[in-house]
Design a protein around this motif. Sequence first.
Motif, mmCIF file in Angstrom:
data_model
loop_
_atom_site.group_PDB
_atom_site.id
_atom_site.type_symbol
_atom_site.label_atom_id
_atom_site.label_comp_id
_atom_site.label_asym_id
_atom_site.label_seq_id
_atom_site.Cartn_x
_atom_site.Cartn_y
_atom_site.Cartn_z
ATOM 1 N N UNK A 181 8.358 13.623 12.687
ATOM 2 C CA UNK A 181 9.561 13.818 13.506
ATOM 3 C C UNK A 181 9.237 14.592 14.786
ATOM 4 N N UNK A 182 8.410 15.609 14.672
ATOM 5 C CA UNK A 182 8.022 16.384 15.865
ATOM 6 C C UNK A 182 7.227 15.513 16.843
ATOM 7 N N UNK A 183 6.308 14.712 16.297
ATOM 8 C CA UNK A 183 5.501 13.838 17.152
ATOM 9 C C UNK A 183 6.375 12.816 17.873
ATOM 10 N N UNK A 184 7.275 12.180 17.143
ATOM 11 C CA UNK A 184 8.152 11.182 17.754
ATOM 12 C C UNK A 184 9.105 11.815 18.767
ATOM 13 N N UNK A 185 9.556 13.013 18.477
ATOM 14 C CA UNK A 185 10.416 13.723 19.426
ATOM 15 C C UNK A 185 9.655 14.000 20.713
ATOM 16 N N UNK A 186 8.427 14.443 20.600
ATOM 17 C CA UNK A 186 7.615 14.721 21.786
ATOM 18 C C UNK A 186 7.352 13.450 22.578
ATOM 19 N N UNK A 187 7.030 12.376 21.889
ATOM 20 C CA UNK A 187 6.800 11.094 22.579
ATOM 21 C C UNK A 187 8.064 10.588 23.251
ATOM 22 N N UNK A 188 9.215 10.897 22.681
ATOM 23 C CA UNK A 188 10.488 10.500 23.270
ATOM 24 C C UNK A 188 10.750 11.248 24.576
ATOM 25 N N UNK A 189 10.238 12.472 24.659
ATOM 26 C CA UNK A 189 10.474 13.321 25.826
ATOM 27 C C UNK A 189 9.509 13.037 26.971
ATOM 28 N N UNK A 190 8.404 12.397 26.682
ATOM 29 C CA UNK A 190 7.363 12.176 27.685
ATOM 30 C C UNK A 190 7.133 10.689 27.889
ATOM 31 N N UNK A 191 8.120 10.019 28.418
ATOM 32 C CA UNK A 191 8.075 8.574 28.563
ATOM 33 C C UNK A 191 7.370 8.130 29.843
ATOM 34 N N UNK A 192 7.613 8.820 30.935
ATOM 35 C CA UNK A 192 7.028 8.401 32.203
ATOM 36 C C UNK A 192 8.094 8.178 33.264
ATOM 37 N N UNK A 193 9.195 7.582 32.880
ATOM 38 C CA UNK A 193 10.339 7.414 33.780
ATOM 39 C C UNK A 193 11.372 8.458 33.369
ATOM 40 N N UNK A 194 11.798 9.254 34.311
ATOM 41 C CA UNK A 194 12.701 10.373 34.009
ATOM 42 C C UNK A 194 13.948 9.930 33.242
ATOM 43 N N UNK A 195 14.542 8.824 33.638
ATOM 44 C CA UNK A 195 15.740 8.330 32.957
ATOM 45 C C UNK A 195 15.467 8.069 31.480
ATOM 46 N N UNK A 196 14.291 7.503 31.195
ATOM 47 C CA UNK A 196 13.949 7.212 29.806
ATOM 48 C C UNK A 196 13.580 8.481 29.058
ATOM 49 N N UNK A 197 12.982 9.459 29.742
ATOM 50 C CA UNK A 197 12.719 10.763 29.112
ATOM 51 C C UNK A 197 14.020 11.350 28.585
ATOM 52 N N UNK A 198 15.023 11.343 29.435
ATOM 53 C CA UNK A 198 16.323 11.924 29.079
ATOM 54 C C UNK A 198 16.974 11.122 27.956
ATOM 55 N N UNK A 199 17.063 9.831 28.143
ATOM 56 C CA UNK A 199 17.754 8.974 27.182
ATOM 57 C C UNK A 199 17.097 9.014 25.800
#
Length: 86
Positions: free
Chosen positions: A9-27
């Motif tokens: 869960x921590x790994x997936x949360x971190x990967x969710x936060x570091x997407x590359x496109x700011x909009x996708x980071x947030x979403x």
Amino acid sequence: MPEPRDTRLRRLTMRSMRRGIREMDILMSRYAAARLAGLSDLDLDLYDTLLEENDHDLYQWVSGQVVAPDRYRAMINDIATTPETW
């Protein structure tokens, strides 16, 4: 040895936060905060695979500009309709 759920869960949360496109980071980070803990192991597998997809494709799927592939359609719909995400 399988990855412990809390580590996953921590790994997936971190990967969710570091997407590359700011909009996708947030979403995706908002979706992760709202939903990941409640997902089944199979859904976490699917989410893990979804995070491998290109951000531009993901954004188009979530925003409804392009229909998501069948295997992701239910999860993309959940992301798009989760109030905490937007």
